[in-house]
Design an enzyme around this catalytic site. Structure first.
Site, PDB file in Angstrom:
ATOM      1  N   LEU A 163       3.358   4.289  -4.321  1.00  9.13           N
ATOM      2  CA  LEU A 163       2.486   5.450  -4.080  1.00  9.13           C
ATOM      3  C   LEU A 163       1.213   5.335  -4.942  1.00  9.13           C
ATOM      4  CD1 LEU A 163       2.845   7.981  -2.206  1.00  9.13           C
ATOM      5  CD2 LEU A 163       3.266   9.278  -4.292  1.00  9.13           C
ATOM      6  N   GLY A 164       0.479   4.235  -4.703  1.00  9.65           N
ATOM      7  CA  GLY A 164      -0.834   4.068  -5.344  1.00  9.65           C
ATOM      8  C   GLY A 164      -1.904   4.644  -4.423  1.00  9.65           C
ATOM      9  N   ILE A 166      -3.292   3.456  -1.796  1.00  4.25           N
ATOM     10  CA  ILE A 166      -3.023   3.288  -0.362  1.00  4.25           C
ATOM     11  C   ILE A 166      -1.876   4.201   0.066  1.00  4.25           C
ATOM     12  CG2 ILE A 166      -2.220   1.624   1.392  1.00  4.25           C
ATOM     13  CD1 ILE A 166      -3.726  -0.546  -0.314  1.00  4.25           C
ATOM     14  N   ARG A 186       7.147   2.469  -9.254  1.00  2.00           N
ATOM     15  CA  ARG A 186       7.684   2.032 -10.553  1.00  2.00           C
ATOM     16  C   ARG A 186       7.996   3.242 -11.429  1.00  2.00           C
ATOM     17  NH1 ARG A 186       3.141  -1.928 -12.485  1.00  2.00           N
ATOM     18  NH2 ARG A 186       2.019  -0.340 -11.341  1.00  2.00           N
ATOM     19  N   ARG A 243       2.084  -6.977   1.254  1.00  2.00           N
ATOM     20  CA  ARG A 243       2.038  -8.434   1.360  1.00  2.00           C
ATOM     21  C   ARG A 243       3.321  -8.881   2.033  1.00  2.00           C
ATOM     22  NH1 ARG A 243      -2.641  -8.126   0.522  1.00  2.00           N
ATOM     23  NH2 ARG A 243      -3.886  -9.161  -1.059  1.00  2.00           N
ATOM     24  N   GLU A 272       1.158 -16.720   6.040  1.00  2.00           N
ATOM     25  CA  GLU A 272       0.004 -16.505   6.920  1.00  2.00           C
ATOM     26  C   GLU A 272      -0.839 -17.782   6.987  1.00  2.00           C
ATOM     27  OE1 GLU A 272      -2.032 -13.132   5.305  1.00  2.00           O
ATOM     28  OE2 GLU A 272      -0.314 -11.832   5.590  1.00  2.00           O
ATOM     29  N   HIS A 290      -3.447  -9.599   9.320  1.00  2.00           N
ATOM     30  CA  HIS A 290      -3.892  -9.247   7.960  1.00  2.00           C
ATOM     31  C   HIS A 290      -5.335  -8.727   7.960  1.00  2.00           C
ATOM     32  CE1 HIS A 290      -3.313 -10.156   3.388  1.00  2.00           C
ATOM     33  NE2 HIS A 290      -4.054  -9.073   3.585  1.00  2.00           N
TER      34      HIS A 290
HETATM   35  O1  LIG Z   1      -5.143  -7.483   1.760  1.00  2.00           O
HETATM   36  C1  LIG Z   1      -6.220  -7.300   1.333  1.00  2.00           C
HETATM   37  C2  LIG Z   1      -6.535  -6.980  -0.042  1.00  2.00           C
HETATM   38  O2  LIG Z   1      -5.664  -7.104  -0.911  1.00  2.00           O
HETATM   39  O3  LIG Z   1      -7.677  -6.616  -0.304  1.00  2.00           O
END
Ligand SMILES: O=CC(=O)O
Length: 326
Positions: A163-164, A166, A186, A243, A272, A290
């Site tokens: 929960l940062g 993003i 965390r 990721r 990837e 991505h």
């Molecule tokens: O995936 C993209 C980033 O980490 O900026």
């Protein structure tokens, strides 16, 4: 030093094969002296060594060379690493504080775009938008008639892993869809009232969808494995905008093929641009190359943040997006 930097402007070393540099250069080359690794005839290590003593700031990106402990050793005067990415998996995260190097990333800039994509992938899997698109285009509406019903979004329990910046944006968006937000992180976040799970398996067991928003680190590598996916269950959906390697991809593919989870929306993969071929045949999986972080509009904000961090650093003010190692 004078030969290094004839301009006397604050010097910034760039390891950044990235299109946004053009924007940065046009906005900031009167304020900073940019040393571009790609313009030098020297191999990278020699280029770094030739600026070793005068380089306090390094600008990097997830698309550029990895920032390893070995590379950091070549720059003994380095004090700040700015990365034009949200993720830090190209950076040896423990080597930086050990050498007194602070890190600033760009996740505040990417958060909204990545969260939009996470929500888009979730909606797509649940409401079968890409599958419906294929159904209509392939003429099946005419030849077969009915299309499978999708699943309601409202009321679903969304487990956010990380929960940062993003994760918070994902939560904000999905609250507007009447979803119930839960999270694993965390540490518990005192500024939100969403239920916190200390254990990711318990979060999965209590969620209809898991949205992976955390960074890839030694601790999160393959954190989402078969056990977690089985806890998510046959009606569960997984969305990954973090990721690829946060999920054990082989085990996830197995679970999808065997119907042990209901579907997946994936922007990132372990190797990837290679994507497991088994996924291509699954109608309940939505794939994206991505691109969650990158929109055509993000470069201005990205370079503005980099400039603001540079200005803050060179005038001894707090950085705007410092990554804290907590
Ligand atoms: O995936 C993209 C980033 O980490 O900026």
């Amino acid at each position: 030093m004078a030969q290094d930097n004839p301009t006397q402007l604050p010097q910034v070393l760039l390891l950044l094969p990235n299109p946004c540099f053009t924007v940065l250069e046009s906005k900031a080359s009167h304020k900073f002296h940019f040393l571009k690794a790609w313009d030098s005839p020297l191999p990278q290590a020699q280029f770094l060594q030739s600026h070793a003593l005068s380089t306090q700031v390094l600008l990097s990106s997830a698309l550029g060379p990895p920032i390893t402990a070995q590379l950091l050793q070549l720059l003994p005067s380095l004090k700040l690493l700015i990365t034009l990415s949200a993720g830090l998996d190209h950076v040896d995260f423990s080597a930086c504080p050990a050498r007194g190097v602070r890190i600033a990333n760009s996740s505040p800039i990417f958060a909204a775009d990545v969260a939009d994509m996470a929500v888009g992938l979730f909606l797509d899997v649940m409401r079968k938008i890409s599958a419906a698109n294929r159904f209509v285009r392939d003429g099946f509406w005419v030849s077969r008639g009915d299309f499978d019903l999708g699943t309601k979004i409202g009321g679903k329990r969304v487990g956010i892993v990380g929960l940062g910046h993003i994760g918070l944006q994902v939560a904000k968006r999905l609250e507007a869809f009447d979803c119930k937000i839960l999270y694993y992180s965390r540490k518990e976040k005192p500024y939100v009232s969403y239920p916190f799970y200390f254990d990711v398996c318990e979060l999965a067991a209590n969620s209809d969808v898991l949205v992976i928003c955390c960074a890839l680190t030694a601790q999160t590598h393959h954190m989402i494995n078969k056990k977690i996916l089985l806890a998510l269950g046959r009606e569960g959906v997984i969305v990954n905008v973090g990721r690829g390697a946060i999920i054990d991809e082989r085990e996830m593919v197995q679970c999808l093929v065997q119907g042990e989870i209901k579907g997946a929306g994936l922007d990132v993969f372990e190797n990837e641009p290679q994507v497991p071929k088994e996924l291509f045949g699954l109608g309940n999986v939505v794939l994206s190359p991505h691109k969650a972080a990158m929109t055509a509009d993000c470069f201005t904000d990205l370079t503005d943040l980099a400039m603001a961090n540079l200005e803050a650093f060179f005038s001894n003010k707090p950085l705007l997006s410092e990554v804290m190692n907590d």
